[in-house]
Design an enzyme around this catalytic site. Structure first.
Site, PDB file in Angstrom:
ATOM      1  N   ASP A   1     -23.414  93.037 -26.225  1.00 28.91           N
ATOM      2  CA  ASP A   1     -22.127  93.248 -25.566  1.00 28.91           C
ATOM      3  C   ASP A   1     -22.335  93.981 -24.255  1.00 28.91           C
ATOM      4  OD1 ASP A   1     -19.090  92.856 -26.128  1.00 28.91           O
ATOM      5  OD2 ASP A   1     -19.297  94.806 -25.156  1.00 28.91           O
TER       6      ASP A   1
ATOM      7  N   ARG B   1     -20.070  83.041 -24.099  1.00 35.88           N
ATOM      8  CA  ARG B   1     -19.547  83.287 -25.452  1.00 35.88           C
ATOM      9  C   ARG B   1     -19.779  82.099 -26.378  1.00 35.88           C
ATOM     10  NH1 ARG B   1     -15.148  87.394 -25.543  1.00 35.88           N
ATOM     11  NH2 ARG B   1     -16.240  89.107 -24.559  1.00 35.88           N
TER      12      ARG B   1
ATOM     13  N   ARG C   1     -16.159  83.954 -32.160  1.00 37.48           N
ATOM     14  CA  ARG C   1     -15.241  83.759 -33.293  1.00 37.48           C
ATOM     15  C   ARG C   1     -14.787  82.326 -33.534  1.00 37.48           C
ATOM     16  NH1 ARG C   1     -12.076  89.252 -32.132  1.00 37.48           N
ATOM     17  NH2 ARG C   1     -11.903  88.156 -30.171  1.00 37.48           N
TER      18      ARG C   1
ATOM     19  N   ARG D   1     -19.702  87.944 -39.290  1.00 42.93           N
ATOM     20  CA  ARG D   1     -18.785  89.051 -38.995  1.00 42.93           C
ATOM     21  C   ARG D   1     -18.081  89.587 -40.229  1.00 42.93           C
ATOM     22  NH1 ARG D   1     -16.562  92.101 -37.002  1.00 42.93           N
ATOM     23  NH2 ARG D   1     -15.185  91.789 -35.231  1.00 42.93           N
TER      24      ARG D   1
ATOM     25  N   TYR E   1     -14.193  99.659 -17.044  1.00 42.76           N
ATOM     26  CA  TYR E   1     -13.979 100.038 -18.456  1.00 42.76           C
ATOM     27  C   TYR E   1     -14.148 101.536 -18.650  1.00 42.76           C
ATOM     28  CZ  TYR E   1     -13.761  95.270 -20.246  1.00 42.76           C
ATOM     29  OH  TYR E   1     -13.379  93.986 -20.521  1.00 42.76           O
TER      30      TYR E   1
HETATM   31  O1  CP3 Z   1     -21.833  84.789 -24.444  1.00 43.33           O
HETATM   32  C1  CP3 Z   1     -22.390  85.035 -25.530  1.00 43.33           C
HETATM   33  O2  CP3 Z   1     -22.431  84.205 -26.473  1.00 43.33           O
HETATM   34  C2  CP3 Z   1     -23.121  86.354 -25.705  1.00 43.33           C
HETATM   35  C3  CP3 Z   1     -22.384  87.411 -26.271  1.00 43.33           C
HETATM   36  C4  CP3 Z   1     -21.426  88.271 -25.469  1.00 43.33           C
HETATM   37  C5  CP3 Z   1     -20.502  89.125 -26.094  1.00 43.33           C
HETATM   38  N1  CP3 Z   1     -19.896  89.899 -25.151  1.00 43.33           N
HETATM   39  C6  CP3 Z   1     -20.261  89.235 -27.546  1.00 43.33           C
HETATM   40  C7  CP3 Z   1     -18.877  89.530 -27.944  1.00 43.33           C
HETATM   41  C8  CP3 Z   1     -21.317  88.484 -24.096  1.00 43.33           C
HETATM   42  C9  CP3 Z   1     -22.024  87.792 -22.945  1.00 43.33           C
HETATM   43  C10 CP3 Z   1     -20.346  89.521 -23.918  1.00 43.33           C
HETATM   44  C11 CP3 Z   1     -19.987  90.084 -22.592  1.00 43.33           C
HETATM   45  C12 CP3 Z   1     -18.774  90.892 -22.471  1.00 43.33           C
HETATM   46  N2  CP3 Z   1     -18.312  91.855 -23.322  1.00 43.33           N
HETATM   47  C13 CP3 Z   1     -17.940  90.878 -21.346  1.00 43.33           C
HETATM   48  C14 CP3 Z   1     -18.179  90.064 -20.115  1.00 43.33           C
HETATM   49  C15 CP3 Z   1     -17.937  88.636 -20.359  1.00 43.33           C
HETATM   50  C16 CP3 Z   1     -16.557  88.187 -20.115  1.00 43.33           C
HETATM   51  O3  CP3 Z   1     -15.949  87.661 -21.065  1.00 43.33           O
HETATM   52  O4  CP3 Z   1     -16.108  88.312 -18.975  1.00 43.33           O
HETATM   53  C17 CP3 Z   1     -16.915  91.806 -21.558  1.00 43.33           C
HETATM   54  C18 CP3 Z   1     -15.763  92.079 -20.611  1.00 43.33           C
HETATM   55  C19 CP3 Z   1     -17.157  92.430 -22.804  1.00 43.33           C
HETATM   56  C20 CP3 Z   1     -16.385  93.523 -23.459  1.00 43.33           C
HETATM   57  C21 CP3 Z   1     -15.743  92.976 -24.659  1.00 43.33           C
HETATM   58  N3  CP3 Z   1     -16.423  92.679 -25.840  1.00 43.33           N
HETATM   59  C22 CP3 Z   1     -14.388  92.579 -24.832  1.00 43.33           C
HETATM   60  C23 CP3 Z   1     -13.294  92.730 -23.788  1.00 43.33           C
HETATM   61  C24 CP3 Z   1     -14.278  92.051 -26.123  1.00 43.33           C
HETATM   62  C25 CP3 Z   1     -13.053  91.475 -26.790  1.00 43.33           C
HETATM   63  C26 CP3 Z   1     -12.434  92.433 -27.723  1.00 43.33           C
HETATM   64  C27 CP3 Z   1     -11.585  91.727 -28.777  1.00 43.33           C
HETATM   65  O5  CP3 Z   1     -10.907  92.450 -29.494  1.00 43.33           O
HETATM   66  O6  CP3 Z   1     -11.630  90.486 -28.854  1.00 43.33           O
HETATM   67  C28 CP3 Z   1     -15.551  92.113 -26.731  1.00 43.33           C
HETATM   68  C29 CP3 Z   1     -15.895  91.670 -28.081  1.00 43.33           C
HETATM   69  C30 CP3 Z   1     -16.951  90.618 -28.196  1.00 43.33           C
HETATM   70  N4  CP3 Z   1     -18.179  90.664 -27.611  1.00 43.33           N
HETATM   71  C31 CP3 Z   1     -16.845  89.429 -28.942  1.00 43.33           C
HETATM   72  C32 CP3 Z   1     -18.058  88.743 -28.781  1.00 43.33           C
HETATM   73  C33 CP3 Z   1     -18.476  87.436 -29.393  1.00 43.33           C
HETATM   74  C34 CP3 Z   1     -15.615  89.005 -29.743  1.00 43.33           C
HETATM   75  C35 CP3 Z   1     -15.900  88.647 -31.140  1.00 43.33           C
HETATM   76  C36 CP3 Z   1     -15.970  89.725 -32.152  1.00 43.33           C
HETATM   77  O7  CP3 Z   1     -15.221  90.719 -32.116  1.00 43.33           O
HETATM   78  O8  CP3 Z   1     -16.781  89.533 -33.078  1.00 43.33           O
END
Ligand code: CP3
Length: 347
Positions: A75, A26, A30, A39, A151
């Site tokens: 994602d 990540r 954010r 965003r 999920y």
């Molecule tokens: O690592 C990186 O910089 C690459 C980008 C990346 C994202 N998601 C972008 C993202 C990666 C590698 C992921 C993987 C991901 N997505 C996982 C596995 C990684 C981990 O953390 O274990 C999972 C479980 C997800 C599913 C997911 N996407 C969740 C649970 C969330 C959070 C929801 C929330 O409300 O915060 C996301 C959103 C997400 N994906 C964000 C980012 C940067 C959060 C920021 C945003 O909403 O803009």
């Protein structure tokens, strides 16, 4: 592959390197004002689906941090859509899968023939790889079958994974069919990222730590092993990451992944010795430590490097993704500290 001789790719292969490579899960997120600005214009899924925007977000974060690898901005849940499961992100709640998978019929209906519709991700990979032109390697990624299934079955994030485990125990044959479908889709999807220029693939099994060793071995290990084998046929090294996985490490090692990602709950040297030293390790600073005073962060980073003992195959990372509100300066300073300290500590 765009940077096969980079220290990151060499470390994934356990070859000697002049210093420890570092990147962060990540790293585009954010906590970074540049990401928050993008965003304001686009939703998360809009960023993912426009290759030039996803590539820009990936490149900007990697350049600001001066990191040794760039993970493609995407994602984990994107493949759900092409399998026939629409989802959205709901503020405060996280991902919501509109019609969760619960029955045999739901599994039969899952499609495995539309992976090409995820081509926007490999297009973004190609743009990033062209931009860096071998200077910074690119990491592609996919979800592991268990974490994706959790999920799809629960309908979102979960605490106890009751529906997921119920499916395993009530309908093991159905579970296996489901896992095989997920492996087909994620293997095709990741191979496409490698063809577009990804140097390494990371498999995220973020929630696998909710399983006991017996369940892991029976319901997950065979499927992750076939995914790892399929990905290795592309020529790219594979990193397999999980959290809460201390007791699962010897079994995770059996998948044949080149590198295992450790979370912060186990000291790096202990984790590596549980794995045996025939694979690399990635990790494992607690992401919450980035909120601590710098001297605490530095002491812990120094300890992790000391525990890795200069052995080939260590990639510095956090034990999980960077959290929102993490001080950006601490992230930058940590990358620089690892790069400088590991270079000066090499014989
Ligand atoms: O690592 C990186 O910089 C690459 C980008 C990346 C994202 N998601 C972008 C993202 C990666 C590698 C992921 C993987 C991901 N997505 C996982 C596995 C990684 C981990 O953390 O274990 C999972 C479980 C997800 C599913 C997911 N996407 C969740 C649970 C969330 C959070 C929801 C929330 O409300 O915060 C996301 C959103 C997400 N994906 C964000 C980012 C940067 C959060 C920021 C945003 O909403 O803009």
């Amino acid at each position: 592959m765009s940077a096969p001789e980079s220290i990151f790719v060499r470390a994934c292969r356990r070859l000697p390197v002049e210093r420890t490579p570092v990147w962060f899960m990540r790293q585009a997120g954010r906590y970074m004002p540049e990401y928050r600005a993008v965003r304001k214009q686009y939703s998360l899924l809009e960023i993912c689906k426009q290759p030039s925007v996803a590539a820009d977000v990936t490149i900007t974060a990697a350049e600001i941090l001066g990191i040794d690898a760039a993970i493609i901005f995407a994602d984990l849940l994107l493949p759900l859509e092409v399998m026939g499961l629409p989802f959205h992100f709901s503020p405060g709640e996280g991902p919501v899968i509109e019609r969760p998978v619960r029955s045999a019929d739901d599994i039969t209906k899952l499609r495995t023939d539309r992976t090409a519709d995820l081509g926007y991700v490999s297009e973004a990979v190609a743009l990033v790889s062209r931009h860096f032109a071998g200077r910074v390697p690119v990491i592609g990624f996919c979800g592991a079958p268990f974490t994706l299934a959790s999920y799809m079955i629960e309908g979102g994030s979960s605490r106890n994974y009751v529906h997921t485990k119920k499916m395993m125990f009530h309908s093991p044959a159905l579970w296996d069919e489901f896992m095989r479908k997920l492996v087909t889709v994620t293997a095709d999807y990741s191979a496409e990222q490698v063809r577009a220029g990804a140097d390494v693939i990371q498999i995220f099994d973020s929630w696998v730590g909710c399983l006991g060793v017996e369940e892991y071995r029976r319901f997950v290990l065979p499927h992750v092993t076939s995914l790892v084998k399929a990905l290795q046929r592309t020529g790219a090294p594979v990193i397999y990451f999980g959290t809460d996985s201390a007791t699962l490490l010897p079994s995770m090692r059996e998948t044949g992944a080149d590198v295992i990602g450790l979370d912060w709950r186990i000291p790096l040297d202990e984790g590596w010795s549980r794995l045996g030293h025939q694979c690399g390790v990635q990790g494992n600073l607690d992401p919450v430590l980035l909120f601590a005073p710098w001297k605490e962060i530095e002491a812990r980073a120094r300890l992790i490097l000391q525990q890795a003992a200069g052995r080939p195959g260590h990639i510095f990372n956090l034990g999980h993704g960077i959290l929102p509100e993490t001080p950006v300066e601490h992230v930058k300073d940590l990358a620089r500290f690892v790069q400088q300290h590991s270079a000066s500590a090499r014989p």
